[in-house]
Design a protein around this motif. Structure first.
Motif, PDB file in Angstrom:
ATOM      1  N   GLN A 378       0.844  -1.192   0.000  1.00  0.00           N
ATOM      2  CA  GLN A 378       0.000   0.000   0.000  1.00  0.00           C
ATOM      3  C   GLN A 378       0.886   1.251   0.000  1.00  0.00           C
ATOM      4  N   LYS A 379       0.625   2.167  -0.917  1.00  0.00           N
ATOM      5  CA  LYS A 379       1.546   3.275  -1.193  1.00  0.00           C
ATOM      6  C   LYS A 379       1.740   4.186   0.015  1.00  0.00           C
ATOM      7  N   THR A 380       0.661   4.536   0.702  1.00  0.00           N
ATOM      8  CA  THR A 380       0.790   5.444   1.841  1.00  0.00           C
ATOM      9  C   THR A 380       1.547   4.792   2.980  1.00  0.00           C
ATOM     10  N   LYS A 381       1.356   3.487   3.168  1.00  0.00           N
ATOM     11  CA  LYS A 381       2.092   2.790   4.221  1.00  0.00           C
ATOM     12  C   LYS A 381       3.590   2.733   3.905  1.00  0.00           C
ATOM     13  N   ILE A 436      -2.270  12.057  -0.005  1.00  0.00           N
ATOM     14  CA  ILE A 436      -1.746  13.130   0.818  1.00  0.00           C
ATOM     15  C   ILE A 436      -0.972  14.104  -0.067  1.00  0.00           C
ATOM     16  N   ALA A 437      -1.073  15.389   0.257  1.00  0.00           N
ATOM     17  CA  ALA A 437      -0.335  16.437  -0.449  1.00  0.00           C
ATOM     18  C   ALA A 437       0.267  17.375   0.591  1.00  0.00           C
ATOM     19  N   SER A 530      -9.545  11.079   4.407  1.00  0.00           N
ATOM     20  CA  SER A 530      -9.912  10.685   5.775  1.00  0.00           C
ATOM     21  C   SER A 530      -9.869   9.174   5.972  1.00  0.00           C
ATOM     22  N   ASP A 531     -10.142   8.388   4.924  1.00  0.00           N
ATOM     23  CA  ASP A 531     -10.233   6.935   5.094  1.00  0.00           C
ATOM     24  C   ASP A 531      -8.877   6.241   5.016  1.00  0.00           C
ATOM     25  N   ASP A 532      -7.806   7.004   4.948  1.00  0.00           N
ATOM     26  CA  ASP A 532      -6.458   6.416   4.899  1.00  0.00           C
ATOM     27  C   ASP A 532      -5.789   6.608   6.259  1.00  0.00           C
ATOM     28  N   PRO A 533      -5.708   5.550   7.098  1.00  0.00           N
ATOM     29  CA  PRO A 533      -5.137   5.722   8.439  1.00  0.00           C
ATOM     30  C   PRO A 533      -3.652   6.068   8.415  1.00  0.00           C
ATOM     31  N   TYR A 534      -2.941   5.627   7.383  1.00  0.00           N
ATOM     32  CA  TYR A 534      -1.507   5.911   7.317  1.00  0.00           C
ATOM     33  C   TYR A 534      -1.261   7.379   6.971  1.00  0.00           C
ATOM     34  N   ALA A 535      -2.160   7.984   6.186  1.00  0.00           N
ATOM     35  CA  ALA A 535      -2.026   9.404   5.868  1.00  0.00           C
ATOM     36  C   ALA A 535      -2.128  10.248   7.140  1.00  0.00           C
TER      37      ALA A 535
END
Length: 552
Positions: A378-381, A436-437, A530-535
């Protein structure tokens, strides 16, 4: 009278001898011993808080004397840091002992180093007392700012070691695969029993009869075991090669089946051979069930007869047709395939079980979603777990840590704004999955010596979010303080953010930090889904590392 004079002389002589002896011993003791000498000194009498002084005690005494130096915290109010080993020097019958102590004090003031007791042969000798001054450390409270102690920051458990666990699981599976290949799928050399079992029924029967000939059944009078094995060999051969149910049949039933095959022309065997075979089977029944005991020579003769019966039966069988041979080959191949499938099912079951156990263990420790996102990359992780970059952007500089370096952006200003702007630097980063930005902006105005109008800036930023298509914007505001105590404003909230290359929207959040001074302004802006906990974890970590300078 004479006796009395003699007693008086004797008493006078004893008294005089005692006095002379005592005087001699005291003179000898005074001559042979020299009083010990004790000296003490310190390397300094003035130290700062926490520094150490060296207190040295030197004792000169006879080599036969027992010297005990002070031990433990006997230097109070000074504290003993370390007691070094005693240094000993010998010169003829004299010893010079030197003991060094490291002492310190953590409060300023003037302290008295008390006299220390040195025990020599049970007698106490004392060192001189000394005065030690401990100076305070001056703290610069004018040029150096003082800040409150920050609260403890909760650091979440790192997942960087999850890859190591997954690699270990893969290595374990490879080892398991190698073991399964070696012990299950590899073609292993056959044992003698396995080689015999693979032979045709006729050859196997002859080999087993030869083994029976070399057995010790007859020597040990084990006739029942001998005839049991003899009949089993011939019955198994008939069942496999002649295709009659010989193992479950009685003697009469078996002979009857063979006669039927003979009459049908499927078994070309003479009546004498069948009659001889029947007599041997009847004798075997008597031995097994009636405890009959024939002669040893007869038992040997019966084995030879059974061997001839097997040979004649084999010769009496018609040659198999080509179709029968093909059917037998297909049958053997099907058996081999079934055996191979059993091995694969066994190996797959073991491997699947181990994989499930490993995944369940890892998921139980790190959490199911965490493991799944790690496996699926997963990219954000990946951004959260990788090594972060600490850097400063723009002028006045904005320092922060980010997963990836922020890239300078080209910004075109209208001519009327270019004249009023002395410098504008914008740096930004957008994650691959748009989760994320991050952006920073440093703005310096020309010929302006006023503090920035943050209210106007906030209105401009919210207006820019609306122009980007963000709807249902909720805004909150609070004071923000960096690690070094620089104060600023934090604007944060949520809204419906447009999805790139789509007409849909997704729930997102934003956080804006504003700092500034006379003639300049600094801004940090972060938006995320909001639904991305890693963000969210990335944002929290970035905000904890933001640092700015408000003096140009």
């Amino acid at each position: 009278m004479k006796h009395k004079i003699q007693n008086t002389k004797l008493s006078s002589l004893c008294l005089r001898s005692t006095v002379l002896y005592t005087f001699f011993m005291l003179s000898l003791q005074g001559f042979s011993q020299t009083p010990p000498k004790i000296r003490s000194e310190v390397d300094t009498t003035f130290i700062k808080i926490g520094e150490q002084i060296k207190f040295t005690v030197t004792v000169e005494t006879d080599s036969t004397d027992q010297v005990i130096f002070p031990d433990g915290q006997t230097f109070s109010p000074l504290e003993t840091v370390e007691a070094y080993a005693t240094d000993t020097t010998r010169k003829k019958d004299r010893l010079t002992l030197q003991k060094i102590y490291a002492l310190t004090q953590f409060d300023s003031g003037s302290y008295k180093l008390p006299a220390q007791r040195i025990e020599i042969n049970g007698k106490g000798y004392f060192t001189d007392s000394l005065q030690v001054d401990v100076a305070n450390v001056a703290v610069d409270t004018i040029n150096q700012k003082m800040y409150d102690i920050k609260e403890l920051m909760v650091v979440e458990k790192s997942n960087s070691g999850l890859w190591k666990i997954l690699i270990a699981v893969l290595v374990g599976l490879l080892i398991l695969g190698g073991l399964l290949y070696w012990f299950v799928f590899r073609k292993k050399p056959l044992t003698e029993e396995e080689k015999v079992a693979l032979l045709p029924p006729y050859d196997r029967a002859l080999i087993e009869l030869k083994k029976l000939e070399n057995s010790k059944y007859l020597i040990q009078d084990e006739y029942k075991q001998y005839y049991t094995e003899l009949t089993n060999i011939v019955r198994s051969y008939l069942e496999e090669d002649v295709h009659v149910t010989a193992l479950e049949s009685t003697t009469d039933e078996l002979i009857g089946k063979l006669e039927m095959l003979k009459d049908a022309g499927e078994l070309k065997i003479d009546n004498d051979t069948l009659l001889q075979f029947k007599r041997i089977l009847q004798t075997a029944d008597l031995v097994k069930f009636a405890k009959s005991r024939p002669e040893t020579s007869l038992a040997e003769e019966h084995r030879k007869s059974i061997e001839q019966i097997v040979i004649k039966t084999h010769e009496a069988l018609p040659e198999p047709t080509e179709e029968e041979l093909l059917e037998q080959e297909e049958y053997r191949e099907e058996l081999a395939r079934k055996e191979q499938r059993k091995k694969w099912v066994l190996a797959s079951g073991i491997a699947a079980g181990l994989i499930l156990i490993a995944l369940a263990s890892v998921a139980g420790y790190y959490g199911p979603r965490n493991v799944w996102d790690t496996v699926t990359r997963q990219k954000t992780k990946i951004l959260l777990d990788q090594d972060w970059i600490a850097s400063s952007y723009g002028f006045p500089p904005i320092s922060l840590e980010t997963p990836e370096v922020l890239v300078r952006q080209k910004v075109k200003l209208p001519p009327e704004q270019q004249a009023a702007t002395q410098g504008l630097q914008v740096f930004a980063y957008q994650s691959p999955n748009d989760a994320i930005a991050i952006s920073t902006t440093s703005l310096s105005l020309a010929n302006v010596e006023e503090d920035p109008d943050f209210e106007k800036t906030i209105e401009t930023l919210l207006s820019s979010l609306e122009k980007r298509g963000v709807k249902n914007i909720i805004t909150k505001q609070e004071e923000f303080t960096t690690v070094t105590g620089v104060k600023g404003i934090k604007i944060y909230g949520s809204g419906k953010f447009p999805i790139v290359e789509s007409n849909e929207t997704a729930q997102g959040e934003y956080s804006i930090l504003l700092f500034g001074g006379k003639g300049f302004q600094q801004q940090v802006m972060i938006t995320w889904l909001s639904d991305d906990p890693y963000a969210q974890k990335i944002v929290d970590r970035i905000l904890q590392t933001v640092e700015v300078k408000t003096e140009t």
